[in-house]
Design a protein around this motif. Sequence first.
Motif, mmCIF file in Angstrom:
data_model
loop_
_atom_site.group_PDB
_atom_site.id
_atom_site.type_symbol
_atom_site.label_atom_id
_atom_site.label_comp_id
_atom_site.label_asym_id
_atom_site.label_seq_id
_atom_site.Cartn_x
_atom_site.Cartn_y
_atom_site.Cartn_z
ATOM 1 N N ARG A 1 -0.421 47.834 63.930
ATOM 2 C CA ARG A 1 -0.986 47.675 65.274
ATOM 3 C C ARG A 1 -0.983 48.990 66.037
ATOM 4 N NH1 ARG A 1 1.392 42.924 64.013
ATOM 5 N NH2 ARG A 1 3.476 43.402 64.803
ATOM 6 N N VAL A 2 0.086 49.766 65.906
ATOM 7 C CA VAL A 2 0.180 51.044 66.603
ATOM 8 C C VAL A 2 -0.870 52.022 66.075
ATOM 9 C CG1 VAL A 2 1.664 53.049 67.015
ATOM 10 C CG2 VAL A 2 2.607 50.750 67.210
ATOM 11 N N LEU A 3 -1.039 52.090 64.762
ATOM 12 C CA LEU A 3 -2.007 53.035 64.181
ATOM 13 C C LEU A 3 -3.425 52.789 64.678
ATOM 14 C CD1 LEU A 3 -0.818 53.332 60.470
ATOM 15 C CD2 LEU A 3 -0.564 55.012 62.303
ATOM 16 N N ALA A 4 -3.747 51.549 64.998
ATOM 17 C CA ALA A 4 -5.094 51.231 65.489
ATOM 18 C C ALA A 4 -5.390 51.912 66.820
ATOM 19 C CB ALA A 4 -5.249 49.718 65.621
ATOM 20 N N TYR B 1 3.592 62.130 52.113
ATOM 21 C CA TYR B 1 2.424 61.397 51.618
ATOM 22 C C TYR B 1 1.934 62.087 50.352
ATOM 23 C CZ TYR B 1 -0.662 65.065 53.497
ATOM 24 O OH TYR B 1 -1.269 66.262 53.763
ATOM 25 N N VAL B 2 1.253 61.327 49.528
ATOM 26 C CA VAL B 2 0.493 61.858 48.399
ATOM 27 C C VAL B 2 -0.856 61.156 48.489
ATOM 28 C CG1 VAL B 2 0.323 62.071 45.906
ATOM 29 C CG2 VAL B 2 2.559 62.217 47.013
ATOM 30 N N ALA B 3 -1.880 61.895 48.909
ATOM 31 C CA ALA B 3 -3.194 61.296 49.172
ATOM 32 C C ALA B 3 -4.256 62.379 49.223
ATOM 33 C CB ALA B 3 -3.157 60.539 50.502
ATOM 34 N N ASP B 4 -5.484 61.974 48.987
ATOM 35 C CA ASP B 4 -6.609 62.904 49.090
ATOM 36 C C ASP B 4 -7.207 62.945 50.494
ATOM 37 O OD1 ASP B 4 -6.666 63.871 46.437
ATOM 38 O OD2 ASP B 4 -7.714 62.062 45.778
ATOM 39 N N THR B 5 -7.184 61.798 51.185
ATOM 40 C CA THR B 5 -7.813 61.707 52.500
ATOM 41 C C THR B 5 -6.847 61.115 53.522
ATOM 42 O OG1 THR B 5 -8.659 59.463 52.201
ATOM 43 C CG2 THR B 5 -10.089 61.279 51.433
ATOM 44 N N LEU B 6 -7.195 61.279 54.785
ATOM 45 C CA LEU B 6 -6.400 60.677 55.851
ATOM 46 C C LEU B 6 -6.375 59.162 55.694
ATOM 47 C CD1 LEU B 6 -4.779 60.803 58.465
ATOM 48 C CD2 LEU B 6 -6.965 60.929 59.711
ATOM 49 N N ALA B 7 -7.492 58.560 55.327
ATOM 50 C CA ALA B 7 -7.540 57.103 55.125
ATOM 51 C C ALA B 7 -6.531 56.672 54.063
ATOM 52 C CB ALA B 7 -8.948 56.661 54.740
ATOM 53 N N ASP B 8 -6.438 57.418 52.972
ATOM 54 C CA ASP B 8 -5.489 57.092 51.905
ATOM 55 C C ASP B 8 -4.045 57.241 52.385
ATOM 56 O OD1 ASP B 8 -7.625 56.656 50.167
ATOM 57 O OD2 ASP B 8 -7.497 58.671 49.295
ATOM 58 N N ALA B 9 -3.758 58.304 53.131
ATOM 59 C CA ALA B 9 -2.401 58.526 53.634
ATOM 60 C C ALA B 9 -1.999 57.413 54.600
ATOM 61 C CB ALA B 9 -2.302 59.883 54.319
ATOM 62 N N LEU B 10 -2.925 57.001 55.466
ATOM 63 C CA LEU B 10 -2.620 55.931 56.419
ATOM 64 C C LEU B 10 -2.470 54.589 55.722
ATOM 65 C CD1 LEU B 10 -4.892 56.965 59.413
ATOM 66 C CD2 LEU B 10 -2.423 57.334 59.125
ATOM 67 N N ALA B 11 -3.244 54.361 54.670
ATOM 68 C CA ALA B 11 -3.083 53.128 53.893
ATOM 69 C C ALA B 11 -1.695 53.087 53.268
ATOM 70 C CB ALA B 11 -4.165 53.026 52.820
ATOM 71 N N GLY B 12 -1.222 54.218 52.778
ATOM 72 C CA GLY B 12 0.127 54.286 52.224
ATOM 73 C C GLY B 12 1.189 54.012 53.277
#
Length: 84
Positions: A45-48, A23-34
């Motif tokens: 669905r699984v990530l939820a 991943y390349v991200a600043d936050t967990l939200a950004d990494a999960l969006a990627g």
Amino acid sequence: MAAGTIRYWAAAKAAAGVAEEPYVADTLADALAGARAKHPGELERVLARCSFLVDGLAVGTRGHETVRLAEGGTVEVLPPFAGG
């Protein structure tokens, strides 16, 4: 931006089709969006239903946008496990 590794376990691994990826991200939200963008469909669905560890520490109920990622860090994606 921090670069690190996302590790998928159990159902998350099956849904992503890989055991881990960068991943390349600043936050967990950004990494999960990627991750969602790379693997649309079942992984979303699984990530939820998953819990997350960031560098070995449980994220818990904290907002994913508030969880900062460190350079060289690791995000563990843990779906609910069966058993007792």
